[in-house]
Enzyme design. Structure first.
Site, PDB file in Angstrom:
ATOM      1  N   LYS A  82       0.874  -1.184  -0.145  1.00 13.92           N
ATOM      2  CA  LYS A  82      -0.120   0.049   0.019  1.00 13.92           C
ATOM      3  C   LYS A  82       0.883   1.280  -0.011  1.00 13.92           C
ATOM      4  O   LYS A  82       1.762   1.237   0.733  1.00 13.92           O
ATOM      5  CB  LYS A  82      -0.996   0.191   1.285  1.00 13.92           C
ATOM      6  CG  LYS A  82      -2.011   1.258   1.238  1.00 13.92           C
ATOM      7  CD  LYS A  82      -2.985   1.194   2.342  1.00 13.92           C
ATOM      8  CE  LYS A  82      -3.864   2.203   2.438  1.00 13.92           C
ATOM      9  NZ  LYS A  82      -5.017   2.147   3.387  1.00 13.92           N
ATOM     10  N   SER A 157      -9.496   3.386   1.841  1.00 14.43           N
ATOM     11  CA  SER A 157      -8.432   3.769   1.247  1.00 14.43           C
ATOM     12  C   SER A 157      -7.538   2.627   0.482  1.00 14.43           C
ATOM     13  O   SER A 157      -6.623   3.168  -0.348  1.00 14.43           O
ATOM     14  CB  SER A 157      -7.699   4.764   2.184  1.00 14.43           C
ATOM     15  OG  SER A 157      -6.874   3.920   3.186  1.00 14.43           O
ATOM     16  N   SER A 181     -11.020   1.370   5.898  1.00 11.00           N
ATOM     17  CA  SER A 181     -10.272   1.357   4.377  1.00 11.00           C
ATOM     18  C   SER A 181      -9.870   0.225   4.238  1.00 11.00           C
ATOM     19  O   SER A 181      -9.267  -0.311   3.086  1.00 11.00           O
ATOM     20  CB  SER A 181      -8.860   2.447   4.788  1.00 11.00           C
ATOM     21  OG  SER A 181      -9.616   3.729   5.029  1.00 11.00           O
TER      22      SER A 181
END
Length: 481
Positions: A82, A157, A181
């Site tokens: 990520k 996210s 997220s």
């Protein structure tokens, strides 16, 4: 070497094939690079892809194995981190133009652990700016699209991570979760996302080791594969004083198949936590159908919910305080450098008083105690992950649900962030589809610390939902079916 692996084979199967010498890390990488080349131009899930460095990493993994090196649990598996998690020597932008060329010189702890487990890094997964928001777009890389329908959001996210998983570009992914997220993108993309118990997955470095709203965790296409990654990410570290002491290997064991764990399970189900938020009618129907499936499997399903009346104010206060403390100096130095919605959220924190923050922490303590007492009478809480199905990719956020306007950016995420402030583990599991074929997940919540038990129940739920017709469905380019 010969093998019958595909990009849909699963992380455990791939890791076993590498370990047993049935496939090389390089061959496994090439399999995924071919898939990335086919679908990533449409989905934009993996960013900062470095094919040459990935191939060099795979070759080094094969040399290490040939020399008799001790293999980690994820040896040879392609992995994209990520883009809010720093990877030494790898471009890490946080989705911000201010960090478009940033290359850190040290790994975050979560990256340190997956590297030690033997992954082959290939790039990063796309994020919204500073991971603020549940729709993945930024001014550095653009927008990530949903593999099931590229006209729709992949969530956020951890949207790049979820989309990459669902499209077969990687077998596992890491993510983080403040207001949903890990859970929201999992629901939108039809994969599994776990927000672990507070302290289960330690983080370092942090600007504030005592801030406990956000956690990191694993994502996968199956609960069994998710358990494999959790076994790598979990466990104590001396740099993380709030880390739980259970060693990671206890979570990595294969999750037994079958629905036996559902018999006699005391399940509380609530579509909206007693009217705390609006829920799209199709999402509500999936939650109700999931509850009926569990009842048929032998669970004792009742309509019930904990009293989380203070959750909204608690979360919004702590989120604003956290964003201002972390990003306030950056906004002051670059007044026009952050997206408008994030800048507004940061400025909300500027007006908080010590009494406001103290009230939020006091209420959070109350919420945690209520959840503890709630789980005396119930084993599991079932509710929506997201209040809406995947929305059009051009929207920043849903502005209405069932015709009811959403007054703020956060209104449509209450079903996830109300759980955040309880500190309990919560997992998103695919449970159905809209009439238009878009994935919808349900959220399963367990008592704090019960992460392994939650995985076993989630695997049983996933099997039951699949048996009731909640399959993963087709994605861009091909189908896992």
């Amino acid at each position: 070497m010969s093998h019958d692996l595909t990009v849909w084979s699963g992380a455990r199967a791939m890791a076993a094939a590498v370990r047993e010498g049935r496939v090389s890390a390089r061959a496994l990488l090439e399999l995924h690079l071919e898939r990335i080349a086919a679908v990533n131009p449409v989905l934009n899930a993996i960013v900062s892809l470095d094919v040459d460095r990935a191939r060099a990493g795979a070759d080094e993994a094969d040399r290490y194995q040939a020399a008799g090196g001790r293999l980690g649990a994820l040896h040879g598996l392609p992995f994209a981190v990520k883009d809010t998690h720093a990877a030494a020597g790898w471009r890490t932008t946080y989705g911000s133009p201010l960090f478009a060329d940033h290359v850190p010189d040290a790994d975050d702890l979560i990256v340190e652990r997956v590297r030690r487990a033997g992954v082959v890094l290939i790039g990063k997964t796309n994020v919204p700016e500073f991971a603020a928001g549940s729709h993945t777009f930024n001014r550095v890389f653009g927008t990530t699209r949903n593999p099931h329908d590229p006209s729709r959001s992949a969530g956020g996210s951890s949207g790049g991570a979820a989309a990459a998983l669902a499209a077969g570009m990687v077998p596992l992914a890491d993510g983080s979760d403040m207001g949903g997220s890990l859970r929201n993108p999992a629901s939108f993309c039809g994969v599994i996302g776990l927000r672990p118990s507070l302290g289960r997955v330690p983080e370092w470095p942090l600007y504030n080791q005592w801030e406990t709203t956000s956690v990191s965790g694993p994502m996968a296409r199956t609960v069994d594969d998710l358990a494999l990654l959790l076994g790598v990410l979990a466990g104590p570290d001396p740099r993380a004083p709030q880390a739980l002491g259970d060693p990671g290997r206890g979570f990595a064991q294969p999750v037994p198949p079958g629905t036996d764990a559902l018999r006699g399970l005391r399940v509380a189900v609530s579509v909206d936590l007693g009217g705390a938020f609006e829920v799209d009618h199709e999402v509500a129907a999936v939650v109700e159908a999931a509850a009926a499936t569990l009842a048929r499997a032998g669970s004792r399903v009742v309509s019930a919910h904990p009293d989380l009346a203070e959750a909204d104010d608690t979360f919004r206060t702590l989120r604003a305080w956290h964003l201002q403390a972390k990003l306030g100096p950056l906004l002051a130095a670059h007044p026009d450098g952050l997206k408008a919605s994030l800048a507004d959220n940061i400025r909300l924190g500027e007006h908080l008083t010590g009494a406001d923050v103290a009230r939020a922490y006091t209420r959070r303590t109350t919420l945690g105690e209520r959840m503890r007492l709630f789980f005396r009478d119930h084993d599991l809480l079932l509710l929506p992950v997201s209040q809406v199905p995947p929305f059009p990719v051009e929207q920043e956020f849903p502005t209405e649900i069932n015709g009811r306007p959403m007054a703020t950016y956060l209104d449509w995420m209450r079903s996830a962030y109300h759980v955040t402030v309880t500190g309990c583990p919560a997992i998103a599991v695919p449970a159905g589809r809209t009439t238009g074929g878009l994935p919808v997940g349900v959220q399963l919540v367990a008592p704090h610390g019960a992460d392994r038990w939650l995985l076993e129940v989630a695997a049983a739920c996933a099997e039951a939902f699949a048996g009731a017709g909640a399959d993963g469905g087709g994605v861009v380019g091909t189908s896992p079916g």
